[in-house]
Scaffold this active site. Structure first.
Site, PDB file in Angstrom:
ATOM      1  N   LYS A 294       0.857  -1.187   0.000  1.00 35.05           N
ATOM      2  CA  LYS A 294       0.000   0.000   0.000  1.00 35.05           C
ATOM      3  C   LYS A 294       0.895   1.239   0.000  1.00 35.05           C
ATOM      4  O   LYS A 294       1.720   1.425   0.887  1.00 35.05           O
ATOM      5  CB  LYS A 294      -0.892   0.004   1.244  1.00 35.05           C
ATOM      6  N   ASP A 299      -2.460  10.625   3.391  1.00 35.22           N
ATOM      7  CA  ASP A 299      -3.864  10.260   3.568  1.00 35.22           C
ATOM      8  C   ASP A 299      -4.584  11.283   4.446  1.00 35.22           C
ATOM      9  O   ASP A 299      -4.453  11.274   5.663  1.00 35.22           O
ATOM     10  CB  ASP A 299      -3.962   8.868   4.207  1.00 35.22           C
ATOM     11  N   LYS A 306      -9.942  13.245   8.114  1.00 36.36           N
ATOM     12  CA  LYS A 306      -9.407  12.882   9.425  1.00 36.36           C
ATOM     13  C   LYS A 306      -9.336  14.103  10.327  1.00 36.36           C
ATOM     14  O   LYS A 306      -9.276  15.240   9.842  1.00 36.36           O
ATOM     15  CB  LYS A 306      -7.983  12.320   9.277  1.00 36.36           C
ATOM     16  N   ASP A 317       1.581   6.512   5.579  1.00 39.92           N
ATOM     17  CA  ASP A 317       0.605   5.576   5.029  1.00 39.92           C
ATOM     18  C   ASP A 317       1.131   4.859   3.793  1.00 39.92           C
ATOM     19  O   ASP A 317       0.410   4.051   3.191  1.00 39.92           O
ATOM     20  CB  ASP A 317      -0.712   6.300   4.706  1.00 39.92           C
ATOM     21  N   ASP A 376     -12.041   7.230   4.007  1.00 37.98           N
ATOM     22  CA  ASP A 376     -10.806   7.043   4.765  1.00 37.98           C
ATOM     23  C   ASP A 376     -10.411   5.575   4.850  1.00 37.98           C
ATOM     24  O   ASP A 376      -9.349   5.245   5.357  1.00 37.98           O
ATOM     25  CB  ASP A 376     -10.957   7.631   6.174  1.00 37.98           C
ATOM     26  N   GLU A 378      -9.371   3.773   2.459  1.00 36.81           N
ATOM     27  CA  GLU A 378      -8.918   3.801   1.060  1.00 36.81           C
ATOM     28  C   GLU A 378      -7.846   2.775   0.750  1.00 36.81           C
ATOM     29  O   GLU A 378      -7.667   2.391  -0.411  1.00 36.81           O
ATOM     30  CB  GLU A 378      -8.417   5.210   0.704  1.00 36.81           C
ATOM     31  N   ARG A 380      -7.614  -0.392   1.331  1.00 34.77           N
ATOM     32  CA  ARG A 380      -8.166  -1.624   0.762  1.00 34.77           C
ATOM     33  C   ARG A 380      -8.665  -1.406  -0.668  1.00 34.77           C
ATOM     34  O   ARG A 380      -8.697  -2.342  -1.468  1.00 34.77           O
ATOM     35  CB  ARG A 380      -9.288  -2.148   1.664  1.00 34.77           C
TER      36      ARG A 380
END
Length: 521
Positions: A294, A299, A306, A317, A376, A378, A380
């Site tokens: 990933k 993010d 967030k 991230d 959020d 995201e 996956r």
């Protein structure tokens, strides 16, 4: 002789120039040595609990009229694991300093592997106030349960090579430090020399991959963009016959039907990249092991924004992607005879006018539709398309690595990586590698009972399953795109970086992944 107690603060670290020049700065070598006559800026010896000196420590003590033992007693040193005492101006020996490391209580003549690691990790901390540029370790005589001298040398090189990286290179004036270690000599007998040298080389190679992952993780989002990660992959492949890199642009991803991945990139000015690395060290018939990372380089949460506090840490991230690149770096160092594919789904998650909205439905590359209830969640969404793309390589096994859920942090803290898998043999292999590398994971459930939490009235699935078992339902989501191969998911949200005063990327789980690949070889 005078005594100086080791500080308890974490050691400062040697700067690496950039991710593009992540070279080994510390040189390691093996040498047969006499601890009394060997000239060095610092000699490191071991001491068991109860002030039972190792052979080298005993020789030094005898050469100094028992003053080493007297000083240890005076300073309250007991030889417990993690204790260290730095003695300045030792008499009767050629070394300028003497560092005594506590290695704990032996059982049947051996100390535990964990105690040896803990002792080694104290070296840089103890020497932090000194201007040492070279040290010599007389520790091969310390017998470690079920471990060889090669293993001991590897631990030394892994631990001390971490000093090759510092996080403050972007400061206008990086902090001046005393410890500038350039040379490490590992003392060994003639019979041990070959194994020790092999261990030092392996430890250096692993640390180089860890340091690359740390550096990429620590870089800010305005520098480490999806394009930066793509360029870093190309740099790794430069003049490397066994490694090739292909970077898919958004147009190509659209043609492949990667609607899920592209939905995450929709709100960003930075173009998404699917970065594909192929390391061909094995035979043509050998099925590759795939590592899928990933790579969300920043993010914000997208429209599901967030909270502002701590959002700066969302530059981490992309640590899954960083671990893939770090592992490839180590593969290149070791030239392992194995085939490995790295697939990195890189994007930003931003909230502009084009951003995906909660309630939107997208179609993944697999053809399955997804109702995005929370933008959020995201990671996956990019990983599912990357997993589907990985099918074309007909992999022997696939391991995805992602800072996926805060729920995993709540479940396991920052000690263990969460491991989910559809294949028990693969899960056991990764758990074993984690134990061997001291980069541990914990096997989490992936039962069908959890799948129903992803039900949607409007699409094949939702991208979240509610507050309960958040890390499990995230893995359940990914499992729907990993049915054609043995697959494991590593949730590194709690282990990829540290917060607070020691904020910084850890480089995990590069050590685990490398050990897993070594075990496959």
């Amino acid at each position: 002789m005078t005594a100086a107690k080791a500080t308890t603060k974490k050691a400062s670290e040697k700067p690496a120039k950039s991710a593009n020049t992540n070279n080994n700065l510390i040189q390691f070598s093996t040498k047969v040595l006499d601890p009394v006559k060997h000239a060095t800026q610092c000699l490191v010896v071991g001491c068991y609990e109860g002030i039972k000196l190792s052979a080298s420590a005993s020789a030094v003590n005898a050469a100094d009229a028992q003053q080493v033992e007297a000083l240890l007693k005076r300073e309250g040193f007991q030889g417990k694991t993690g204790q260290s005492l730095l003695l300045l101006n030792p008499q009767g020996i050629a070394a300028e300093r003497l560092l005594v490391l506590g290695v704990g209580t032996p059982k049947d003549g051996n100390i535990s592997a964990d105690n040896f690691r803990k002792a080694i990790q104290k070296i840089s901390e103890a020497l932090r106030p000194t201007p040492c540029t070279e040290i010599t370790l007389a520790l091969a005589e310390i017998s470690v349960a079920d471990q060889s001298v090669e293993w001991q040398a590897r631990q030394v090189a892994e631990s001390l090579s971490l000093l090759d990286y510092r996080a403050d290179k972007l400061k206008s004036k990086p902090a001046d430090i005393s410890l500038k270690l350039k040379k490490v000599i590992f003392g060994a007998t003639k019979a041990q020399a070959t194994g020790a040298t092999k261990g030092l080389l392996l430890g250096q190679a692993i640390a180089k991959g860890v340091n690359l992952a740390r550096e990429l993780g620590d870089l800010p989002g305005n520098i480490c963009t999806p394009t930066y990660l793509a360029n870093e992959a190309k740099r790794l492949a430069h003049k490397q016959a066994k490694l090739s890199v292909n970077v898919l642009e958004e147009k190509q991803m659209k043609e492949l039907g990667m609607g899920s991945l592209l939905s995450v990139a929709a709100g960003s000015d930075q173009p998404a990249k699917l970065i594909v690395l192929e390391y061909k060290g094995g035979t043509k018939k050998q099925a590759p092991i795939a590592l899928v990372g990933k790579g969300i380089t920043f993010d914000t949460g997208g429209i599901s924004l967030k909270p502002g506090a701590g959002m700066d840490e969302m530059k981490y991230d992309m640590c899954g992607a960083a671990s893939v690149l770090g592992t490839i770096q180590t593969l290149l160092e070791l030239q392992l005879p194995i085939n490995v594919v790295g697939v990195i789904a890189a994007s930003e998650n931003m909230p502009n006018g084009s951003a995906t909205k909660p309630g939107d439905i997208v179609t993944s590359m697999s053809g399955q539709t997804i109702e995005i209830l929370n933008t959020d969640a995201e990671g996956r969404l990019v990983l599912c398309d990357a997993l589907t793309y990985t099918e074309r390589f007909k992999p022997k096994a696939v391991v995805d690595i992602a800072t996926l859920t805060g729920a995993c942090v709540i479940a396991l803290g920052n000690h263990a990586t969460g491991l989910f898998s559809n294949n028990d043999e693969l899960a056991k292999a990764l758990l074993k590698a984690g134990d061997e590398a001291a980069d541990r994971a914990w096997h989490m459930p992936l039962w069908d009972d959890y799948q129903k939490q992803l039900d949607s009235n409007f699409a094949d699935m939702a991208n979240i399953g509610g507050r309960e078992a958040g890390s499990v339902t995230a893995a359940c989501f990914l499992s729907r795109f990993a049915k054609k191969f043995p697959w494991a998911h590593l949730d590194i949200a709690g282990t990829a970086w540290r917060s607070g005063g020691a904020k910084g990327a850890t480089g995990r789980p590069v050590s685990m992944l490398v050990q897993y690949l070594l075990n496959q070889v």
